[in-house]
Design a protein around this motif. Structure first.
Motif, PDB file in Angstrom:
ATOM      1  N   LYS A 153      54.320  54.413  25.620  1.00 31.39           N
ATOM      2  CA  LYS A 153      53.377  55.466  25.251  1.00 31.39           C
ATOM      3  C   LYS A 153      52.725  56.031  26.508  1.00 31.39           C
ATOM      4  CE  LYS A 153      50.626  52.889  22.729  1.00 31.39           C
ATOM      5  NZ  LYS A 153      49.438  52.482  21.908  1.00 31.39           N
ATOM      6  N   ASN A 154      52.346  57.296  26.449  1.00 33.41           N
ATOM      7  CA  ASN A 154      51.583  57.902  27.531  1.00 33.41           C
ATOM      8  C   ASN A 154      50.124  57.514  27.344  1.00 33.41           C
ATOM      9  OD1 ASN A 154      53.853  59.125  28.629  1.00 33.41           O
ATOM     10  ND2 ASN A 154      53.581  60.996  27.426  1.00 33.41           N
ATOM     11  N   LEU A 155      49.534  56.902  28.361  1.00 37.15           N
ATOM     12  CA  LEU A 155      48.210  56.306  28.208  1.00 37.15           C
ATOM     13  C   LEU A 155      47.086  57.128  28.835  1.00 37.15           C
ATOM     14  CD1 LEU A 155      46.859  53.662  27.144  1.00 37.15           C
ATOM     15  CD2 LEU A 155      47.065  52.772  29.469  1.00 37.15           C
ATOM     16  N   LEU A 156      47.303  57.610  30.077  1.00 39.37           N
ATOM     17  CA  LEU A 156      46.224  58.238  30.843  1.00 39.37           C
ATOM     18  C   LEU A 156      46.693  59.458  31.618  1.00 39.37           C
ATOM     19  CD1 LEU A 156      44.952  54.896  32.418  1.00 39.37           C
ATOM     20  CD2 LEU A 156      43.842  56.090  30.514  1.00 39.37           C
ATOM     21  N   LYS A 157      45.704  60.274  32.014  1.00 35.84           N
ATOM     22  CA  LYS A 157      45.926  61.380  32.944  1.00 35.84           C
ATOM     23  C   LYS A 157      45.030  61.179  34.162  1.00 35.84           C
ATOM     24  CE  LYS A 157      47.063  64.994  29.559  1.00 35.84           C
ATOM     25  NZ  LYS A 157      46.657  66.332  29.029  1.00 35.84           N
ATOM     26  N   ASN A 158      45.419  61.799  35.292  1.00 35.31           N
ATOM     27  CA  ASN A 158      44.635  61.690  36.517  1.00 35.31           C
ATOM     28  C   ASN A 158      44.665  63.018  37.259  1.00 35.31           C
ATOM     29  OD1 ASN A 158      43.087  60.452  38.524  1.00 35.31           O
ATOM     30  ND2 ASN A 158      44.396  58.657  38.655  1.00 35.31           N
ATOM     31  N   GLN A 159      43.938  63.096  38.373  1.00 36.06           N
ATOM     32  CA  GLN A 159      43.912  64.303  39.203  1.00 36.06           C
ATOM     33  C   GLN A 159      44.197  63.946  40.658  1.00 36.06           C
ATOM     34  OE1 GLN A 159      40.589  67.187  38.370  1.00 36.06           O
ATOM     35  NE2 GLN A 159      39.842  65.556  37.036  1.00 36.06           N
ATOM     36  N   MET A 160      44.786  64.894  41.379  1.00 36.38           N
ATOM     37  CA  MET A 160      45.071  64.706  42.794  1.00 36.38           C
ATOM     38  C   MET A 160      43.992  65.390  43.629  1.00 36.38           C
ATOM     39  SD  MET A 160      47.034  63.532  45.184  1.00 36.38           S
ATOM     40  CE  MET A 160      48.072  62.764  43.941  1.00 36.38           C
ATOM     41  N   VAL A 161      43.433  64.655  44.591  1.00 36.52           N
ATOM     42  CA  VAL A 161      42.369  65.211  45.423  1.00 36.52           C
ATOM     43  C   VAL A 161      42.670  64.985  46.910  1.00 36.52           C
ATOM     44  CG1 VAL A 161      40.608  64.917  43.656  1.00 36.52           C
ATOM     45  CG2 VAL A 161      40.985  63.095  45.330  1.00 36.52           C
ATOM     46  N   LEU A 162      42.044  65.796  47.738  1.00 34.47           N
ATOM     47  CA  LEU A 162      42.128  65.646  49.190  1.00 34.47           C
ATOM     48  C   LEU A 162      40.827  65.022  49.662  1.00 34.47           C
ATOM     49  CD1 LEU A 162      43.695  66.296  51.862  1.00 34.47           C
ATOM     50  CD2 LEU A 162      42.366  68.438  51.943  1.00 34.47           C
ATOM     51  N   ILE A 163      40.928  63.928  50.396  1.00 39.67           N
ATOM     52  CA  ILE A 163      39.725  63.240  50.882  1.00 39.67           C
ATOM     53  C   ILE A 163      39.709  63.187  52.405  1.00 39.67           C
ATOM     54  CG2 ILE A 163      39.495  61.824  48.816  1.00 39.67           C
ATOM     55  CD1 ILE A 163      40.707  59.477  50.434  1.00 39.67           C
ATOM     56  N   VAL A 164      38.512  63.049  52.963  1.00 35.87           N
ATOM     57  CA  VAL A 164      38.321  62.908  54.411  1.00 35.87           C
ATOM     58  C   VAL A 164      37.263  61.826  54.635  1.00 35.87           C
ATOM     59  CG1 VAL A 164      38.892  65.332  54.854  1.00 35.87           C
ATOM     60  CG2 VAL A 164      36.498  64.663  54.484  1.00 35.87           C
ATOM     61  N   PRO A 165      37.177  61.287  55.848  1.00 36.10           N
ATOM     62  CA  PRO A 165      36.092  60.331  56.137  1.00 36.10           C
ATOM     63  C   PRO A 165      34.744  60.988  55.863  1.00 36.10           C
ATOM     64  CG  PRO A 165      37.739  60.269  57.875  1.00 36.10           C
ATOM     65  CD  PRO A 165      38.095  61.442  57.000  1.00 36.10           C
ATOM     66  N   LYS A 166      33.775  60.199  55.459  1.00 35.86           N
ATOM     67  CA  LYS A 166      32.487  60.729  55.021  1.00 35.86           C
ATOM     68  C   LYS A 166      31.791  61.577  56.083  1.00 35.86           C
ATOM     69  CE  LYS A 166      28.616  59.231  52.172  1.00 35.86           C
ATOM     70  NZ  LYS A 166      27.964  58.081  51.497  1.00 35.86           N
ATOM     71  N   VAL A 208      37.096  66.807  49.352  1.00 38.42           N
ATOM     72  CA  VAL A 208      36.867  68.170  49.841  1.00 38.42           C
ATOM     73  C   VAL A 208      37.653  69.210  49.045  1.00 38.42           C
ATOM     74  CG1 VAL A 208      36.240  67.468  52.183  1.00 38.42           C
ATOM     75  CG2 VAL A 208      38.651  67.855  51.627  1.00 38.42           C
ATOM     76  N   ALA A 209      38.643  68.764  48.278  1.00 38.43           N
ATOM     77  CA  ALA A 209      39.419  69.711  47.471  1.00 38.43           C
ATOM     78  C   ALA A 209      40.127  68.970  46.344  1.00 38.43           C
ATOM     79  CB  ALA A 209      40.442  70.450  48.335  1.00 38.43           C
TER      80      ALA A 209
END
Length: 267
Positions: A116-129, A216-217
């Motif tokens: 079964k399909n359980l979850l969805k997610n999103q792709m993000v761009l991260i940088v050091p704080k 950041v995006a």
């Protein structure tokens, strides 16, 4: 007191003394013959991005089971898929993409009717704080970034999604020489959090686990394939019924609340 009465009283005293003594001896002698049932073992192989949510779900699920050892094996979906193909003892598989689950289904390694399909997610761009220069995907193609981390696309779904985002935005050829490949999405997170790279592609759920990075995006849904997490019971599971019960619990309201807490969207 005549001798007959004395003997009767003596016999009663001896009986009162011998009863507890006999009980102790009998319990000791019978102890080796008591049968103890070994706990059921459930092994769940899951994408690294599921670690925090599944670890929180574990004690809640175990509390409902009388005799169960629940063991997690986290890693990249591609690596986990190959382990199953090679015969690793796995009861439940949770992938971060359909591709790896499809491959197991094609080889008829899944228990019928359990996928079964359980979850969805999103792709993000991260940088050091403390990074203040990179503010968008387009900045990756400039001299504002020298190293960009992403999962190995062939085995890490997050890497595949990242590659699709860069391709969709026309940036892939411009940043290829900057890319540092990681074994899974958590390694990407670590690279960024420690400042070993300038930016990285991770899931929203992974970004939420660290206070050493910032988002950041966020990639638009039309820039990559749908990020779907399927789950299924492995056909050769040694504990088929318990595996099915666990998969069913993952769709319960209690489990959904935890998944939402970490940024997933239950399906």
């Amino acid at each position: 007191m005549n001798s007959s009465m004395f003997k009767n009283r003596l016999i009663r005293v001896l009986i009162l003394f011998l009863i507890p003594f006999c009980l102790i001896i009998s319990s000791y002698l019978l102890k080796p013959f008591i049968i103890y049932s070994a706990p059921d073992e459930l092994i769940v192989s899951a994408a690294a991005s599921l670690k925090d949510s599944l670890e929180e779900i574990k004690p809640i699920y175990i509390k409902k089971q009388a005799n169960l050892n629940l063991t997690y094996n986290f890693g990249s979906s591609g690596s986990l898929q190959q382990q199953i193909v090679q015969g690793a003892p796995v009861d439940v598989f949770m992938s971060a993409a359909k591709k790896q689950m499809d491959a197991l289904q094609d080889k008829r390694l899944l228990s019928d009717g359990t996928r079964k399909n359980l979850l969805k997610n999103q792709m993000v761009l991260i940088v050091p704080k403390n990074n203040t220069t990179i503010k968008s995907f387009q900045d990756l193609a400039t001299d504002k970034s020298k190293k960009i981390a992403m999962g190995e696309p062939k085995s890490v779904p997050a890497g595949q999604y990242a590659q699709e985002v860069l391709t969709s935005l026309g940036l892939l050829n411009k940043v290829t020489d900057k890319v540092v490949y990681a074994k899974d999405v958590r390694q990407v997170l670590s690279y960024v959090a420690t400042g070993n790279v300038d930016a990285g592609f991770v899931y929203l759920t992974d970004a939420k686990t660290s206070n050493k990075i910032k988002i950041v995006a966020t990639a638009l849904p039309n820039t990559h394939s749908p990020i779907i997490y399927p789950v299924a019971v492995i056909k050769d599971s040694k504990n088929l019924n318990e595996a099915k019960n666990y998969v069913e619990f993952l769709s319960s309201e209690r489990a959904k609340t935890i998944f939402k807490k970490y940024g997933f969207t239950p399906i």
